[in-house]
Design a protein around this motif. Structure first.
Motif, PDB file in Angstrom:
ATOM      1  N   ILE A   1      21.438 -18.812 -96.077  1.00  0.00           N
ATOM      2  CA  ILE A   1      20.457 -19.740 -95.510  1.00  0.00           C
ATOM      3  C   ILE A   1      21.227 -20.813 -94.745  1.00  0.00           C
ATOM      4  CG2 ILE A   1      18.616 -21.394 -96.007  1.00  0.00           C
ATOM      5  CD1 ILE A   1      18.060 -19.874 -98.582  1.00  0.00           C
ATOM      6  N   ASP A   2      20.953 -20.943 -93.429  1.00  0.00           N
ATOM      7  CA  ASP A   2      21.699 -21.921 -92.630  1.00  0.00           C
ATOM      8  C   ASP A   2      21.110 -23.319 -92.796  1.00  0.00           C
ATOM      9  OD1 ASP A   2      19.430 -22.063 -91.059  1.00  0.00           O
ATOM     10  OD2 ASP A   2      20.288 -21.026 -89.340  1.00  0.00           O
ATOM     11  N   ASN A   3      21.682 -24.276 -92.083  1.00  0.00           N
ATOM     12  CA  ASN A   3      21.260 -25.678 -92.274  1.00  0.00           C
ATOM     13  C   ASN A   3      19.877 -25.981 -91.711  1.00  0.00           C
ATOM     14  OD1 ASN A   3      21.845 -25.600 -89.561  1.00  0.00           O
ATOM     15  ND2 ASN A   3      23.151 -27.412 -89.545  1.00  0.00           N
ATOM     16  N   SER A   4      19.306 -25.033 -90.944  1.00  0.00           N
ATOM     17  CA  SER A   4      17.941 -25.222 -90.445  1.00  0.00           C
ATOM     18  C   SER A   4      16.908 -24.573 -91.375  1.00  0.00           C
ATOM     19  CB  SER A   4      17.802 -24.631 -89.036  1.00  0.00           C
ATOM     20  OG  SER A   4      17.928 -23.221 -89.074  1.00  0.00           O
TER      21      SER A   4
ATOM     22  N   SER B   1      35.652 -24.184 -82.927  1.00  0.00           N
ATOM     23  CA  SER B   1      34.399 -23.439 -83.051  1.00  0.00           C
ATOM     24  C   SER B   1      34.010 -23.237 -84.509  1.00  0.00           C
ATOM     25  CB  SER B   1      34.532 -22.073 -82.377  1.00  0.00           C
ATOM     26  OG  SER B   1      34.886 -22.219 -81.020  1.00  0.00           O
ATOM     27  N   THR B   2      34.993 -22.929 -85.347  1.00  0.00           N
ATOM     28  CA  THR B   2      34.715 -22.685 -86.761  1.00  0.00           C
ATOM     29  C   THR B   2      34.149 -23.929 -87.434  1.00  0.00           C
ATOM     30  OG1 THR B   2      36.474 -21.021 -86.897  1.00  0.00           O
ATOM     31  CG2 THR B   2      35.727 -21.986 -88.971  1.00  0.00           C
ATOM     32  N   TYR B   3      34.640 -25.091 -87.035  1.00  0.00           N
ATOM     33  CA  TYR B   3      34.138 -26.353 -87.606  1.00  0.00           C
ATOM     34  C   TYR B   3      32.634 -26.506 -87.347  1.00  0.00           C
ATOM     35  CZ  TYR B   3      33.245 -31.369 -87.986  1.00  0.00           C
ATOM     36  OH  TYR B   3      32.705 -32.587 -88.298  1.00  0.00           O
ATOM     37  N   VAL B   4      32.213 -26.202 -86.113  1.00  0.00           N
ATOM     38  CA  VAL B   4      30.794 -26.332 -85.765  1.00  0.00           C
ATOM     39  C   VAL B   4      29.966 -25.303 -86.520  1.00  0.00           C
ATOM     40  CG1 VAL B   4      29.096 -26.244 -83.905  1.00  0.00           C
ATOM     41  CG2 VAL B   4      31.342 -27.250 -83.491  1.00  0.00           C
ATOM     42  N   TYR B   5      30.433 -24.051 -86.552  1.00  0.00           N
ATOM     43  CA  TYR B   5      29.677 -23.004 -87.243  1.00  0.00           C
ATOM     44  C   TYR B   5      29.609 -23.261 -88.745  1.00  0.00           C
ATOM     45  CZ  TYR B   5      29.443 -20.118 -83.031  1.00  0.00           C
ATOM     46  OH  TYR B   5      29.165 -19.642 -81.787  1.00  0.00           O
ATOM     47  N   ALA B   6      30.643 -23.877 -89.303  1.00  0.00           N
ATOM     48  CA  ALA B   6      30.627 -24.222 -90.725  1.00  0.00           C
ATOM     49  C   ALA B   6      29.543 -25.255 -91.008  1.00  0.00           C
ATOM     50  CB  ALA B   6      31.993 -24.743 -91.161  1.00  0.00           C
ATOM     51  N   LYS B   7      29.386 -26.224 -90.109  1.00  0.00           N
ATOM     52  CA  LYS B   7      28.335 -27.231 -90.268  1.00  0.00           C
ATOM     53  C   LYS B   7      26.953 -26.591 -90.162  1.00  0.00           C
ATOM     54  CE  LYS B   7      28.693 -31.295 -88.498  1.00  0.00           C
ATOM     55  NZ  LYS B   7      28.835 -32.403 -87.525  1.00  0.00           N
TER      56      LYS B   7
ATOM     57  N   LYS C   1      26.307 -23.711 -91.269  1.00  0.00           N
ATOM     58  CA  LYS C   1      26.209 -22.863 -92.474  1.00  0.00           C
ATOM     59  C   LYS C   1      25.863 -21.423 -92.120  1.00  0.00           C
ATOM     60  CE  LYS C   1      24.970 -26.624 -95.621  1.00  0.00           C
ATOM     61  NZ  LYS C   1      24.002 -27.117 -96.633  1.00  0.00           N
ATOM     62  N   ARG C   2      26.493 -20.908 -91.056  1.00  0.00           N
ATOM     63  CA  ARG C   2      26.228 -19.529 -90.638  1.00  0.00           C
ATOM     64  C   ARG C   2      27.436 -18.618 -90.827  1.00  0.00           C
ATOM     65  NH1 ARG C   2      22.230 -19.472 -85.345  1.00  0.00           N
ATOM     66  NH2 ARG C   2      20.374 -20.178 -86.476  1.00  0.00           N
ATOM     67  N   ILE C   3      28.428 -19.066 -91.559  1.00  0.00           N
ATOM     68  CA  ILE C   3      29.631 -18.261 -91.787  1.00  0.00           C
ATOM     69  C   ILE C   3      29.530 -17.523 -93.120  1.00  0.00           C
ATOM     70  CG2 ILE C   3      32.127 -18.300 -92.114  1.00  0.00           C
ATOM     71  CD1 ILE C   3      32.250 -20.781 -90.370  1.00  0.00           C
ATOM     72  N   ASP C   4      29.783 -16.236 -93.104  1.00  0.00           N
ATOM     73  CA  ASP C   4      29.895 -15.450 -94.326  1.00  0.00           C
ATOM     74  C   ASP C   4      31.373 -15.510 -94.727  1.00  0.00           C
ATOM     75  OD1 ASP C   4      30.217 -13.468 -96.266  1.00  0.00           O
ATOM     76  OD2 ASP C   4      28.658 -12.197 -95.415  1.00  0.00           O
ATOM     77  N   TYR C   5      31.703 -16.437 -95.611  1.00  0.00           N
ATOM     78  CA  TYR C   5      33.098 -16.675 -95.964  1.00  0.00           C
ATOM     79  C   TYR C   5      33.726 -15.477 -96.676  1.00  0.00           C
ATOM     80  CZ  TYR C   5      32.380 -21.535 -94.672  1.00  0.00           C
ATOM     81  OH  TYR C   5      32.110 -22.684 -93.965  1.00  0.00           O
ATOM     82  N   GLN C   6      32.939 -14.792 -97.485  1.00  0.00           N
ATOM     83  CA  GLN C   6      33.466 -13.627 -98.195  1.00  0.00           C
ATOM     84  C   GLN C   6      33.917 -12.554 -97.209  1.00  0.00           C
ATOM     85  OE1 GLN C   6      30.873 -10.480-100.019  1.00  0.00           O
ATOM     86  NE2 GLN C   6      31.609 -11.371-101.949  1.00  0.00           N
ATOM     87  N   ALA C   7      33.051 -12.244 -96.238  1.00  0.00           N
ATOM     88  CA  ALA C   7      33.389 -11.218 -95.248  1.00  0.00           C
ATOM     89  C   ALA C   7      34.550 -11.670 -94.370  1.00  0.00           C
ATOM     90  CB  ALA C   7      32.167 -10.907 -94.384  1.00  0.00           C
ATOM     91  N   ALA C   8      34.528 -12.923 -93.925  1.00  0.00           N
ATOM     92  CA  ALA C   8      35.563 -13.426 -93.016  1.00  0.00           C
ATOM     93  C   ALA C   8      36.948 -13.360 -93.652  1.00  0.00           C
ATOM     94  CB  ALA C   8      35.243 -14.857 -92.602  1.00  0.00           C
TER      95      ALA C   8
END
Length: 265
Positions: free
Chosen positions: A137-140, A60-66, A68-75
């Motif tokens: 900003i996500d990939n869309s 799931s993380t792989y798809v969400y990373a593509k 660009k909707r992951i807040d890496y700092q918070a996670a």
């Protein structure tokens, strides 16, 4: 062979439903394994489910990373706080009797269901001022602006890590509502960020359960492929399906399962 196919189906169902709403998938796996394999001890239910969640969260993380909707700092910060809790939870489950485990898990599922059913449409006013301002900003091209109180997320993440490892669930069932209702995250960002947090904490939790010999690796071999495929499907469906309807269906399912779990306890 029939058992392997059954486990594959459970993993697929857990992967789709878990990644669809950012809850992981343990809330599906643990009750189903408990019903199908009634002699399986609580520690093995939790450990096996957590190992499956590790594979589900990778997918799931792989798809969400593509997306660009992951807040890496918070996670990463929330995961760092949840990891000590997950180790304590894995150690604690060793000392819980079967009846207490099933009753506690049943109450836990009811709380999750009520959160899903009666979740407010707007964030709850929190008395603490935000300490972090974020803009993604996500990939869309869609922009997400929000601000949150980091200490609140840290404290709750520790408790979530404990509960997740204790019951063998992902922790997103508590973390996603916390991020959307108390911390002001957009639901889309909260779900994606939660999956990365689950993955990071599941590494440590699964390792602890493995060290304690709480994992049935044959079952994991059956659950993992379905969880990986389901994680891909769920993360993609999350952008297309009506979330409110899905959450209501899921909540009703959880209430039914919770009642059966408590009756067994």
């Amino acid at each position: 062979m029939a058992t392997f196919i059954l486990l594959l189906g459970i993993g697929l169902l857990a992967g789709i439903s878990g990644s669809l709403v950012g809850l992981g998938g343990g809330f599906i796996v643990v009750p189903l394994l408990a019903f199908i394999f009634p002699d399986m001890p609580p520690s093995h239910l939790a450990g096996t489910s957590m190992a499956m969640l590790l594979f589900n969260s990778i997918s799931s993380t792989y798809v969400y990373a593509k997306q660009k909707r992951i807040d890496y700092q918070a996670a990463t910060r929330f995961a760092a706080a949840s990891i000590p809790g997950s180790v304590i939870g894995a150690l604690f489950v060793e000392h819980i009797e079967g009846k207490m485990f099933f009753v506690s898990f049943g109450f836990f599922l009811i709380i999750i269901a009520l959160i899903l059913l009666y979740k407010p449409n707007k964030p709850i006013l929190w008395p603490f001022k935000p300490t972090v301002n974020r803009s993604l900003i996500d990939n869309s091209g869609e922009r997400f602006d929000y601000a949150y109180h980091m200490p609140t997320g840290i404290v709750i993440s520790f408790m979530v890590g404990f509960m997740a490892s204790l019951f063998g669930v992902g922790g997103g069932s508590l973390m996603v509502p916390t991020m959307t209702l108390l911390l002001g995250f957009s639901p889309h960002i909260a779900v994606a960020t939660s999956m990365l947090q689950i993955f990071l904490s599941a590494i440590v939790s699964t390792s602890t359960h493995a060290f304690l010999l709480n994992i049935d690796w044959f079952m994991v071999l059956g659950l993992a492929p379905g969880a990986i495929i389901g994680g891909q499907i769920g993360a993609r469906l999350a952008r297309r399906l009506p979330a409110k309807l899905l959450l209501k269906i899921l909540a009703v399912f959880l209430i039914v399962v919770s009642i059966r779990m408590m009756l067994r306890g």
